[in-house]
Design a protein around this motif. Sequence first.
Motif, PDB file in Angstrom:
ATOM      1  N   ALA A  80       0.890  -1.062  -0.085  1.00 33.09           N
ATOM      2  CA  ALA A  80      -0.135  -0.111   0.175  1.00 33.09           C
ATOM      3  C   ALA A  80       0.925   1.378   0.142  1.00 33.09           C
ATOM      4  CB  ALA A  80      -1.017   0.123   1.185  1.00 33.09           C
ATOM      5  N   ASP A  81       2.130   1.169   0.339  1.00 34.09           N
ATOM      6  CA  ASP A  81       3.009   2.108   0.310  1.00 34.09           C
ATOM      7  C   ASP A  81       3.898   2.503  -0.888  1.00 34.09           C
ATOM      8  OD1 ASP A  81       2.094   2.547   3.126  1.00 34.09           O
ATOM      9  OD2 ASP A  81       3.552   1.599   3.810  1.00 34.09           O
ATOM     10  N   ASP A  82       3.828   3.736  -1.074  1.00 29.81           N
ATOM     11  CA  ASP A  82       4.838   3.978  -2.383  1.00 29.81           C
ATOM     12  C   ASP A  82       6.045   4.930  -1.925  1.00 29.81           C
ATOM     13  OD1 ASP A  82       1.891   4.287  -4.246  1.00 29.81           O
ATOM     14  OD2 ASP A  82       3.269   2.618  -4.224  1.00 29.81           O
ATOM     15  N   MET A  83       7.184   4.487  -2.715  1.00 25.66           N
ATOM     16  CA  MET A  83       8.396   5.314  -2.228  1.00 25.66           C
ATOM     17  C   MET A  83       8.313   6.790  -3.184  1.00 25.66           C
ATOM     18  SD  MET A  83      11.323   5.905  -1.195  1.00 25.66           S
ATOM     19  CE  MET A  83      12.016   4.533  -0.427  1.00 25.66           C
ATOM     20  N   PRO A  84       8.485   7.917  -2.461  1.00 23.47           N
ATOM     21  CA  PRO A  84       8.438   9.190  -3.191  1.00 23.47           C
ATOM     22  C   PRO A  84       9.558   8.915  -4.100  1.00 23.47           C
ATOM     23  CG  PRO A  84       7.983   9.468  -1.011  1.00 23.47           C
ATOM     24  CD  PRO A  84       8.398   8.096  -1.126  1.00 23.47           C
ATOM     25  N   ASP A  85       9.288   9.569  -5.317  1.00 25.94           N
ATOM     26  CA  ASP A  85      10.398   9.522  -6.486  1.00 25.94           C
ATOM     27  C   ASP A  85      11.705  10.147  -6.195  1.00 25.94           C
ATOM     28  OD1 ASP A  85       8.528   7.964  -7.752  1.00 25.94           O
ATOM     29  OD2 ASP A  85       8.509   9.447  -9.362  1.00 25.94           O
ATOM     30  N   LEU A  86      11.266  11.377  -5.389  1.00 27.47           N
ATOM     31  CA  LEU A  86      12.526  12.268  -5.115  1.00 27.47           C
ATOM     32  C   LEU A  86      13.353  11.693  -3.935  1.00 27.47           C
ATOM     33  CD1 LEU A  86      14.141  15.050  -5.889  1.00 27.47           C
ATOM     34  CD2 LEU A  86      12.415  15.836  -4.206  1.00 27.47           C
ATOM     35  N   LEU A  87      12.793  10.916  -2.955  1.00 27.68           N
ATOM     36  CA  LEU A  87      13.376  10.200  -1.844  1.00 27.68           C
ATOM     37  C   LEU A  87      14.188   9.018  -2.698  1.00 27.68           C
ATOM     38  CD1 LEU A  87      13.982   9.970   1.013  1.00 27.68           C
ATOM     39  CD2 LEU A  87      11.872   8.514   1.193  1.00 27.68           C
ATOM     40  N   ALA A  88      13.656   8.426  -3.094  1.00 25.58           N
ATOM     41  CA  ALA A  88      14.484   7.239  -3.739  1.00 25.58           C
ATOM     42  C   ALA A  88      15.654   7.703  -4.737  1.00 25.58           C
ATOM     43  CB  ALA A  88      13.393   6.521  -4.787  1.00 25.58           C
ATOM     44  N   LYS A  89      15.384   8.907  -5.450  1.00 26.59           N
ATOM     45  CA  LYS A  89      16.483   9.498  -6.265  1.00 26.59           C
ATOM     46  C   LYS A  89      17.694   9.871  -5.464  1.00 26.59           C
ATOM     47  CE  LYS A  89      17.424  12.693  -9.894  1.00 26.59           C
ATOM     48  NZ  LYS A  89      18.319  13.899  -9.104  1.00 26.59           N
ATOM     49  N   THR A  90      17.278  10.290  -4.235  1.00 29.49           N
ATOM     50  CA  THR A  90      18.252  10.985  -3.472  1.00 29.49           C
ATOM     51  C   THR A  90      19.042   9.877  -2.806  1.00 29.49           C
ATOM     52  OG1 THR A  90      16.926  13.086  -2.808  1.00 29.49           O
ATOM     53  CG2 THR A  90      18.376  12.271  -1.215  1.00 29.49           C
ATOM     54  N   LEU A  91      18.434   8.895  -2.238  1.00 33.91           N
ATOM     55  CA  LEU A  91      19.199   7.565  -1.921  1.00 33.91           C
ATOM     56  C   LEU A  91      20.073   6.884  -2.919  1.00 33.91           C
ATOM     57  CD1 LEU A  91      16.407   5.810   0.072  1.00 33.91           C
ATOM     58  CD2 LEU A  91      18.580   6.386   1.115  1.00 33.91           C
ATOM     59  N   ALA A  92      19.595   7.090  -4.225  1.00 29.68           N
ATOM     60  CA  ALA A  92      20.288   6.614  -5.321  1.00 29.68           C
ATOM     61  C   ALA A  92      21.552   7.124  -5.481  1.00 29.68           C
ATOM     62  CB  ALA A  92      19.535   6.421  -6.529  1.00 29.68           C
ATOM     63  N   GLU A  93      21.610   8.371  -5.286  1.00 31.92           N
ATOM     64  CA  GLU A  93      22.618   9.291  -5.390  1.00 31.92           C
ATOM     65  C   GLU A  93      23.610   9.502  -4.279  1.00 31.92           C
ATOM     66  OE1 GLU A  93      20.957  12.934  -6.722  1.00 31.92           O
ATOM     67  OE2 GLU A  93      20.498  12.284  -8.966  1.00 31.92           O
ATOM     68  N   PHE A  94      23.106   9.073  -3.168  1.00 29.91           N
ATOM     69  CA  PHE A  94      24.218   9.277  -1.971  1.00 29.91           C
ATOM     70  C   PHE A  94      25.320   8.242  -1.700  1.00 29.91           C
ATOM     71  CE2 PHE A  94      24.960   8.576   2.700  1.00 29.91           C
ATOM     72  CZ  PHE A  94      24.941   9.802   3.112  1.00 29.91           C
ATOM     73  N   GLN A  95      26.607   8.903  -1.406  1.00 31.65           N
ATOM     74  CA  GLN A  95      27.528   8.027  -1.270  1.00 31.65           C
ATOM     75  C   GLN A  95      28.313   8.973  -0.032  1.00 31.65           C
ATOM     76  OE1 GLN A  95      29.884   6.759  -4.439  1.00 31.65           O
ATOM     77  NE2 GLN A  95      31.985   6.927  -3.173  1.00 31.65           N
ATOM     78  N   SER A  96      28.382   8.239   1.075  1.00 33.94           N
ATOM     79  CA  SER A  96      29.221   8.429   2.159  1.00 33.94           C
ATOM     80  C   SER A  96      30.442   8.870   1.834  1.00 33.94           C
ATOM     81  CB  SER A  96      29.106   7.484   3.323  1.00 33.94           C
ATOM     82  OG  SER A  96      29.950   7.821   4.502  1.00 33.94           O
TER      83      SER A  96
END
Length: 380
Positions: A33-49
């Motif tokens: 029932a839950d959807d991942m917001p596109d912008l949140l998924a994109k931010t995660l995909a681009e994140f590197q520590s």
Amino acid sequence: MQFTGIEPVQQHRLSNTMWFKWFKKATEQQSSADDMPDLLAKTLAEFQSNEFPMPLDSLIQQASFNTKQNSLSLTLKFPWASLAEELLPVLQQVQPNLTLELRSENTAEPAYRNIKQVILVASGKGGVGKSTTAVNLAVALGLEGAKVGLLDADIYGPSIPTMLGLKDAKAESPDDKHLLPKQAAGIYLQSIGFLVDPEKASVWRGPMASQALLQLLNETLWPDLDYLIVDMPPGTGDIQLTMSQKLPVTGALIVTTPQDVALADAQKAISMFRSVNIPVLGLVENMSFYQCSHCGEIDDIFGTNGGLELAERYQVPVLGQLPLQKQIRQSCDAGTPLVLNPAESGTGFYRAIARQLSFALYWNSQHQQAQQPEIIFTDD
């Protein structure tokens, strides 16, 4: 602090589109029932520590997003609870008021009974702060989210009970056959110090001490653990060989100081572990420098970069350089490891080393297929 033993592995990065599809699929499996917001998924995909040379998306085991609670849950491939301090502010810029829960899952096959990985903390000589490092490292791994046990294998000079506030504690047995581990500072521990009079010397020959240590290990009712940290006695004698040959050790961590005398013995420890096919996971340079509390001037009391040069010579990573601090000694004498006090400057050093070690263990198990030591049974 970066893990110096490997190069960045950019080929593991997925494109934003591919990663988003994977993330959506993982989310739908847990909460359709839950959807991942596109912008949140994109931010995660681009994140590197800045700490590890790998993109975050390749270190995620599982993920789920709850729309109603505006919460994100990530299960990482190694303990890294402190990632939240770096990651959450970035995510909240695109998803205000987001809450983040970080877990970890050690997918390694158990090396010994219900213990996933066994790590020996060793030194070539005494007096370099090996036990202090082992205690703070074990507690730091627990703070990062791992289930940790600590075995005090220094038969002749057990100091772990004192450092964890259990100086007068005695061993307990539920059935007169097995021993219960003690609990302190969020970890499980066992020590010969719980069985012997602390004021009496252990006058044992090598084979007798080795047998006592194996009995202590085998008869302790350890719970399920991600890591068992073994604080080894200094040197390269009977006990070290017994642990190396009769226990499926995942890897060893070498503690040294920068001075030439300590480095010469640390070199022997590295050679010993390699001769029995135990991977050296890294080196910790203790008492690396002293910083004046009044003027801030740094003084290399025991030499400069000796540990770094040794690590480069043997091609092992340096997991950290620890300062010479009065607070480290005071906290151990008081029975409260320094790493439990976030206000102390040395805490960050131990937490960083713990993360580097857990990453090294993950890296070795996934990418290097480290060879287990040959198990040799003797009559000793």
